[in-house]
Design a protein around this motif. Structure first.
Motif, PDB file in Angstrom:
ATOM      1  N   THR A 118      -6.329   0.900  -8.475  1.00  0.00           N
ATOM      2  CA  THR A 118      -6.197   1.952  -7.688  1.00  0.00           C
ATOM      3  C   THR A 118      -5.715   3.115  -8.583  1.00  0.00           C
TER       4      THR A 118
ATOM      5  N   CYS B 267      -7.424   0.844  -2.398  1.00  0.00           N
ATOM      6  CA  CYS B 267      -6.097  -0.006  -2.485  1.00  0.00           C
ATOM      7  C   CYS B 267      -6.230  -0.863  -1.481  1.00  0.00           C
ATOM      8  N   ARG B 268      -6.555  -0.755  -0.257  1.00  0.00           N
ATOM      9  CA  ARG B 268      -6.360  -1.258   1.013  1.00  0.00           C
ATOM     10  C   ARG B 268      -7.400  -2.437   0.763  1.00  0.00           C
TER      11      ARG B 268
ATOM     12  N   GLN C 146      -8.234  10.040   0.291  1.00  0.00           N
ATOM     13  CA  GLN C 146      -8.749   8.771   0.947  1.00  0.00           C
ATOM     14  C   GLN C 146      -9.399   7.563  -0.020  1.00  0.00           C
TER      15      GLN C 146
ATOM     16  N   GLU D 134       0.700  -1.144  -0.086  1.00  0.00           N
ATOM     17  CA  GLU D 134      -0.019  -0.073  -0.055  1.00  0.00           C
ATOM     18  C   GLU D 134       1.040   1.204   0.055  1.00  0.00           C
TER      19      GLU D 134
ATOM     20  N   SER E  25      -9.136   6.647  -2.767  1.00  0.00           N
ATOM     21  CA  SER E  25      -8.060   5.756  -3.359  1.00  0.00           C
ATOM     22  C   SER E  25      -7.340   5.046  -2.270  1.00  0.00           C
ATOM     23  N   ARG E  26      -6.961   5.435  -1.198  1.00  0.00           N
ATOM     24  CA  ARG E  26      -6.429   4.552   0.102  1.00  0.00           C
ATOM     25  C   ARG E  26      -7.091   3.519   0.220  1.00  0.00           C
ATOM     26  N   ASP E  27      -8.592   3.452   0.385  1.00  0.00           N
ATOM     27  CA  ASP E  27      -9.368   2.665   1.039  1.00  0.00           C
ATOM     28  C   ASP E  27      -9.638   1.646   0.047  1.00  0.00           C
TER      29      ASP E  27
ATOM     30  N   LEU F  71       1.119   4.153  -2.965  1.00  0.00           N
ATOM     31  CA  LEU F  71       0.558   5.614  -2.540  1.00  0.00           C
ATOM     32  C   LEU F  71       1.812   6.641  -2.825  1.00  0.00           C
TER      33      LEU F  71
ATOM     34  N   TRP G  34      -7.742   6.695  -8.534  1.00  0.00           N
ATOM     35  CA  TRP G  34      -7.097   7.880  -8.072  1.00  0.00           C
ATOM     36  C   TRP G  34      -7.128   9.001  -9.087  1.00  0.00           C
TER      37      TRP G  34
END
Length: 200
Positions: free
Chosen positions: A158, A177-178, A171, A84, A173-175, A88, A162
């Protein structure tokens, strides 16, 4: 003539500055030369064509990835957090030019551009390979191939999220990806764990 030696970074920065107030398709190399205060003849030894600027921006993201994802603090993370962090870091390098990068990809995906679409696939593969190396992934044979496919899907999906993500701190995109990474790891329980038989 230029007041300072030209470099890949100075040319790329000038191109991004020109693209800040227009679509990437409308950027021309004579615009970039004018931004730098040089002639096209000055650019030619370093820059073969406009499309090379997209490759340079991609390479800048790879270089940022390699610079940021290292050291003890990174090495002590578990694999999901490492990967991750890699994704990022790669996206973060492009954040200032996100709109232009999206336009670059849109132009590349237009019909009839196979000569630049196929190299883009190789760029995706190379970026994911660097991420796997940074994370110390050592799978082999079918397990390696399965893992590469899954992680490439996480990275590409992702990236697509993004490109249109206006949430605070990206956020969403972060969620994404996770969550996709968690799914890939869960599916990884079914990845082959033994190398194929040599038949000997």
């Amino acid at each position: 003539m230029a007041s300072a030696p030209l470099s890949r970074d100075s040319i790329l920065d000038a191109a991004l500055a020109v693209a800040a107030d227009r679509h990437w398709e409308a950027v021309r190399l004579f615009d970039v030369a004018e931004q730098l205060g040089v002639t096209l003849a000055d650019l030619q030894p370093l820059l073969a064509e406009k499309e090379q600027l997209v490759d340079w921006l991609w390479q800048r993201a790879d270089e940022t990835l390699l610079a940021d994802c290292r050291g003890k603090s990174f090495q002590t993370l578990d694999f999901p957090k490492q990967f991750e962090a890699c994704v990022l870091a790669w996206l973060g390098a492009l954040q200032p030019a996100r709109r232009t990068f999206r336009q670059m990809l849109e132009v590349r995906m237009e019909p009839g551009h196979l000569h630049i679409q196929i190299p883009t696939l190789f760029q995706v593969s190379r970026s994911v390979q660097w991420m796997r190396e940074l994370c110390g992934r050592d799978a082999t044979f079918l397990r390696r191939a399965s893992e590469e496919t899954a992680l490439t899907a996480v990275f590409v999906s992702t990236l697509l999220v993004w490109l249109g993500d206006d949430s605070h701190g990206s956020q969403r995109s972060r969620d994404w990806c996770r969550d996709r990474l968690a799914q890939a790891i869960a599916l990884g329980r079914w990845w082959p764990r033994r190398p194929p038989s040599t038949g000997q």
